[in-house]
Design a protein around this motif. Structure first.
Motif, PDB file in Angstrom:
ATOM      1  N   VAL A 107     -37.315 -51.195  14.320  1.00  0.00           N
ATOM      2  CA  VAL A 107     -36.861 -49.896  13.705  1.00  0.00           C
ATOM      3  C   VAL A 107     -35.635 -50.249  12.875  1.00  0.00           C
ATOM      4  CG1 VAL A 107     -38.009 -48.581  15.315  1.00  0.00           C
ATOM      5  CG2 VAL A 107     -35.421 -49.111  15.403  1.00  0.00           C
ATOM      6  N   ALA A 108     -35.003 -51.340  12.840  1.00  0.00           N
ATOM      7  CA  ALA A 108     -34.122 -51.759  12.270  1.00  0.00           C
ATOM      8  C   ALA A 108     -34.312 -51.924  10.741  1.00  0.00           C
ATOM      9  CB  ALA A 108     -33.232 -52.943  12.784  1.00  0.00           C
ATOM     10  N   THR A 109     -33.441 -51.790   9.854  1.00  0.00           N
ATOM     11  CA  THR A 109     -33.545 -52.075   8.518  1.00  0.00           C
ATOM     12  C   THR A 109     -32.714 -53.022   7.990  1.00  0.00           C
ATOM     13  OG1 THR A 109     -34.568 -49.908   8.278  1.00  0.00           O
ATOM     14  CG2 THR A 109     -34.387 -51.087   6.131  1.00  0.00           C
ATOM     15  N   PHE A 155     -34.455 -41.771  23.211  1.00  0.00           N
ATOM     16  CA  PHE A 155     -33.908 -43.052  22.519  1.00  0.00           C
ATOM     17  C   PHE A 155     -33.450 -43.038  21.235  1.00  0.00           C
ATOM     18  CE2 PHE A 155     -34.357 -47.408  21.213  1.00  0.00           C
ATOM     19  CZ  PHE A 155     -33.454 -48.121  21.930  1.00  0.00           C
ATOM     20  N   SER A 184     -24.763 -49.896  20.566  1.00  0.00           N
ATOM     21  CA  SER A 184     -24.904 -50.243  19.311  1.00  0.00           C
ATOM     22  C   SER A 184     -23.604 -49.978  18.573  1.00  0.00           C
ATOM     23  CB  SER A 184     -25.929 -49.630  18.573  1.00  0.00           C
ATOM     24  OG  SER A 184     -26.182 -48.395  18.422  1.00  0.00           O
ATOM     25  N   ARG A 228     -29.394 -54.364  20.627  1.00  0.00           N
ATOM     26  CA  ARG A 228     -28.617 -53.143  20.451  1.00  0.00           C
ATOM     27  C   ARG A 228     -27.591 -53.579  19.808  1.00  0.00           C
ATOM     28  NH1 ARG A 228     -29.312 -48.508  24.296  1.00  0.00           N
ATOM     29  NH2 ARG A 228     -31.124 -48.864  25.030  1.00  0.00           N
ATOM     30  N   LYS A 244     -25.996 -52.095  11.192  1.00  0.00           N
ATOM     31  CA  LYS A 244     -25.443 -50.821  10.787  1.00  0.00           C
ATOM     32  C   LYS A 244     -24.086 -50.891   9.878  1.00  0.00           C
ATOM     33  CE  LYS A 244     -26.645 -47.705  13.998  1.00  0.00           C
ATOM     34  NZ  LYS A 244     -27.209 -46.378  14.578  1.00  0.00           N
ATOM     35  N   GLU A 302     -43.478 -46.547  23.046  1.00  0.00           N
ATOM     36  CA  GLU A 302     -42.807 -47.074  24.559  1.00  0.00           C
ATOM     37  C   GLU A 302     -41.770 -46.413  24.829  1.00  0.00           C
ATOM     38  OE1 GLU A 302     -40.840 -50.924  23.856  1.00  0.00           O
ATOM     39  OE2 GLU A 302     -42.449 -51.336  22.654  1.00  0.00           O
ATOM     40  N   PRO A 303     -40.837 -46.140  23.976  1.00  0.00           N
ATOM     41  CA  PRO A 303     -39.363 -45.559  24.719  1.00  0.00           C
ATOM     42  C   PRO A 303     -39.618 -44.280  25.575  1.00  0.00           C
ATOM     43  CG  PRO A 303     -39.178 -45.950  22.160  1.00  0.00           C
ATOM     44  CD  PRO A 303     -40.633 -45.913  22.614  1.00  0.00           C
ATOM     45  N   PHE A 321     -28.147 -54.771  16.218  1.00  0.00           N
ATOM     46  CA  PHE A 321     -28.543 -53.229  15.416  1.00  0.00           C
ATOM     47  C   PHE A 321     -27.282 -52.717  14.880  1.00  0.00           C
ATOM     48  CE2 PHE A 321     -29.621 -48.694  15.354  1.00  0.00           C
ATOM     49  CZ  PHE A 321     -30.922 -48.707  14.479  1.00  0.00           C
ATOM     50  N   SER A 371     -41.370 -44.753  10.879  1.00  0.00           N
ATOM     51  CA  SER A 371     -40.231 -44.737  10.325  1.00  0.00           C
ATOM     52  C   SER A 371     -40.223 -44.929   8.879  1.00  0.00           C
ATOM     53  CB  SER A 371     -38.831 -44.811  10.956  1.00  0.00           C
ATOM     54  OG  SER A 371     -38.929 -46.333  11.181  1.00  0.00           O
ATOM     55  N   PRO A 409     -37.041 -49.093  26.249  1.00  0.00           N
ATOM     56  CA  PRO A 409     -37.988 -49.565  25.638  1.00  0.00           C
ATOM     57  C   PRO A 409     -38.324 -50.949  26.229  1.00  0.00           C
ATOM     58  CG  PRO A 409     -35.979 -49.293  24.303  1.00  0.00           C
ATOM     59  CD  PRO A 409     -35.749 -49.095  25.548  1.00  0.00           C
ATOM     60  N   MET A 429     -20.964 -51.382  15.973  1.00  0.00           N
ATOM     61  CA  MET A 429     -21.005 -51.076  14.522  1.00  0.00           C
ATOM     62  C   MET A 429     -19.415 -50.718  14.088  1.00  0.00           C
ATOM     63  SD  MET A 429     -22.574 -47.666  12.924  1.00  0.00           S
ATOM     64  CE  MET A 429     -21.581 -46.359  13.534  1.00  0.00           C
ATOM     65  N   VAL A 473     -37.907 -56.101  21.589  1.00  0.00           N
ATOM     66  CA  VAL A 473     -38.627 -54.987  21.923  1.00  0.00           C
ATOM     67  C   VAL A 473     -38.261 -53.714  21.344  1.00  0.00           C
ATOM     68  CG1 VAL A 473     -39.560 -53.525  23.886  1.00  0.00           C
ATOM     69  CG2 VAL A 473     -39.174 -56.142  24.153  1.00  0.00           C
ATOM     70  N   PHE A 474     -39.022 -53.267  20.445  1.00  0.00           N
ATOM     71  CA  PHE A 474     -38.741 -51.919  19.875  1.00  0.00           C
ATOM     72  C   PHE A 474     -37.765 -51.841  18.839  1.00  0.00           C
ATOM     73  CE2 PHE A 474     -37.354 -47.533  19.575  1.00  0.00           C
ATOM     74  CZ  PHE A 474     -38.476 -47.068  19.194  1.00  0.00           C
ATOM     75  N   LEU A 475     -36.336 -51.988  19.068  1.00  0.00           N
ATOM     76  CA  LEU A 475     -35.294 -51.801  18.274  1.00  0.00           C
ATOM     77  C   LEU A 475     -35.267 -52.763  17.102  1.00  0.00           C
ATOM     78  CD1 LEU A 475     -33.013 -49.789  18.270  1.00  0.00           C
ATOM     79  CD2 LEU A 475     -31.888 -51.333  19.811  1.00  0.00           C
ATOM     80  N   ASP A 504     -31.964 -45.135  31.064  1.00  0.00           N
ATOM     81  CA  ASP A 504     -31.804 -44.495  29.517  1.00  0.00           C
ATOM     82  C   ASP A 504     -31.087 -45.751  28.705  1.00  0.00           C
ATOM     83  OD1 ASP A 504     -32.809 -42.133  30.016  1.00  0.00           O
ATOM     84  OD2 ASP A 504     -30.608 -41.226  30.255  1.00  0.00           O
ATOM     85  N   LYS A 517     -32.798 -42.596   7.294  1.00  0.00           N
ATOM     86  CA  LYS A 517     -32.404 -43.845   6.707  1.00  0.00           C
ATOM     87  C   LYS A 517     -32.684 -43.714   4.997  1.00  0.00           C
ATOM     88  CE  LYS A 517     -34.811 -47.123   9.171  1.00  0.00           C
ATOM     89  NZ  LYS A 517     -35.127 -48.308   9.818  1.00  0.00           N
ATOM     90  N   PHE A 521     -35.981 -40.310  11.996  1.00  0.00           N
ATOM     91  CA  PHE A 521     -35.241 -41.514  11.651  1.00  0.00           C
ATOM     92  C   PHE A 521     -35.349 -42.152  10.456  1.00  0.00           C
ATOM     93  CE2 PHE A 521     -34.539 -46.098  12.786  1.00  0.00           C
ATOM     94  CZ  PHE A 521     -33.401 -45.892  13.312  1.00  0.00           C
TER      95      PHE A 521
END
Lengths: 319, 319
Positions: A265-267, B261, A206, A232, A239, B74-75, A235, B206, A75, A210, A260-262, A71, B239, B235
DNA sequence: TTGTACGCGTTATCAA
DNA sequence: TTGATAACGCGTACAA
């Protein structure tokens, strides 16, 4: 289903000649080789993997050990698997996953091991087939990994070049080689530029990063860039900063590690050291197959070069 | 390596008896069976998969087709794979991944296919081995999936119970059964309670959901709960709301779908319809193995019940 | 209920 | 350079 024998008849040779064309082509006259190839094509010949495995005392199976809790790193793995699988497929190998869910038994021709901690060393050594690790180690075991030191050097140099005043490292508090290497890259770059260093370490979650930002917000200086040991953590930093409406990337920069992935999706999207995961999978598999072929002979290490993927979490031109 | 013959000698029977103990135990006297088992244990007997495969004209290989672009989902997959692999391992099957990267050739005993779109139907039908899909379809193909309709019903009922005034559905704009089913669950629950429905649809990214919130903020009514067709969309909604410092969960609720995830890294963590992905992997594999065993006979469908995982994105007790 | 003989498709060995 | 033969470990068909 066409067999060796079928091809042999068609080409007017013995089946041994056909077998040789496949396994020891240098022992066969070009002329014959050509007609055998033709026959194979006409009959759409596919070697029978099971028969081959039986006579060679092989299984054509590679086991992939995933030692970390799935877990936490998810990703990541599909790309690795895709790379491994692609390479194994070329030589008709297939894959068995070994996770916390099924620590099973059953034969195989070799192992790829990911997420090894030093406590795993002992039982790993007892494996009776060739092993290749995915991930750095300092125990003389063959491995493939990203060049971790180079990765954080790239990140740090970039942060410096973008004119951030303070550059701090957010590390993972594990005593593992990959982390040492990543910290080393940061330290080397900073020392080369005679800049003061600062390292904070957290478990790779994460929310911990944070919360660090939340509880230290008052003392943070603007124009700081955080070079992180994972996406992570990056991210989480992002945040945390976002909570206070910090201006990213103007007043704070963030660089992650993984890609990879994360990071996506971050902004804003994270600038990150992108590991060539798919290629690492390919290399792992390649190395293992070679090792099997050479009767377990050590294959050394392979470090692939990461790329710096520029996102919106850092300035992208000099002030 | 111990073979059937070794075991036979040790137990003073013919190797056929040993073989029968494994494959047709009902044909062997209990007495003999016991001594054969004992011999197998003493010699640590492991059947040779290759030999078995050869004589049965099998490969002991299952191919997993991943038809969607891997980066988008992916996840998700590692859990599926872990489940599949666990179940396949029990019967000495191994796995080959087929992705966009290696659309390879080579035999197998069956296929698990994920991410099928209706355009894939034609070539799927031409596969010459048993197929089981992961994911709903309405084409009479065997499949395993979450009970999608039930999932969104659970989500919608929960939102109603928590006292949100408006409950809107954020769907994925694909014309695929899983989406229809998820929308249907929402619609059914709403109609049962005689509440007005509202559905918005976006591609499963997202940022699209986020941008929707950004551009419609002025018109949004407080005390709305968004029931989403994926965690990605949820998600994004979260946001978007966070940008305006909307109070979550007091003024806005969000419920996702997937529970892998992304729901964990969101802040606050998403309430989500959690799919039993690992178990779905197990079921897919189980169904396929049965189908192979029964010579390709259709196995129907299997819908597993999701669970509602409560996070901080919804109120968790009635006003 | 149990055992014998043979074949599955391939490769290694040895002889030609 | 090529071919005949045996062997890998197991399961089916048939005989006992």
């Amino acid at each position: 289903m066409t067999t060796l024998t079928d091809v042999a008849k068609r080409a007017n040779v013995s089946k041994m000649t056909v077998s040789r064309v496949i396994n020891h082509p240098e022992q066969v006259r070009d002329e014959l080789k050509q007609s055998v190839f033709a026959a194979m094509r006409e009959l759409n010949y596919r070697p029978n993997v099971a028969a081959k495995a039986l006579v060679n005392n092989r299984t054509q199976i590679i086991k992939l050990f995933i030692l970390e809790d799935m877990d936490t790193t998810e990703p990541y793995y599909m790309n690795l698997l895709a790379g491994i699988s692609k390479e194994l497929g070329k030589e008709q190998y297939s894959l068995q996953l070994v996770t916390e869910h099924n620590f099973d038994i059953g034969g195989c021709d070799g192992y790829i091991v990911t997420g090894m901690r030093h406590t795993d060393f002992e039982w790993l050594q007892r494996l009776e087939r060739p092993v290749v690790l995915f991930g750095e180690n300092r125990l003389e075991l063959d491995y493939c990994d990203t060049n971790n030191t180079l990765g954080t050097q790239m990140a740090t140099e970039y942060a410096i070049k973008q004119g951030y005043d303070q550059i701090e490292f957010i590390g993972i508090n594990v005593k593992e080689p990959f982390e040492y290497s990543r910290e080393a890259g940061y330290l080397m770059s900073m020392q080369n530029h005679q800049l003061p260093t600062m390292i904070h370490r957290f478990s790779n979650h994460s929310h911990l990063a944070m919360e660090y930002i939340e509880s230290h917000w008052a003392t943070l200086k603007t124009n700081t860039c955080y070079v992180c040991a994972s996406d992570r953590l990056a991210f989480g930093i992002e945040k945390g900063l976002t909570i206070f409406n910090a201006r990213i990337p103007q007043d704070f920069g963030i660089i992650g590690f993984d890609g990879v992935f994360l990071n996506q999706v971050a902004t804003p999207k994270l600038t990150t050291v992108q590991q060539p995961i798919f290629e690492l999978g390919v290399q792992c598999a390649r190395m293992l197959l070679t090792k099997i072929d050479k009767d377990g002979q050590s294959q050394g290490i392979e470090q692939l070069t990461p790329t710096l993927s520029i996102g919106g979490s850092t300035r992208n031109d000099q002030l």
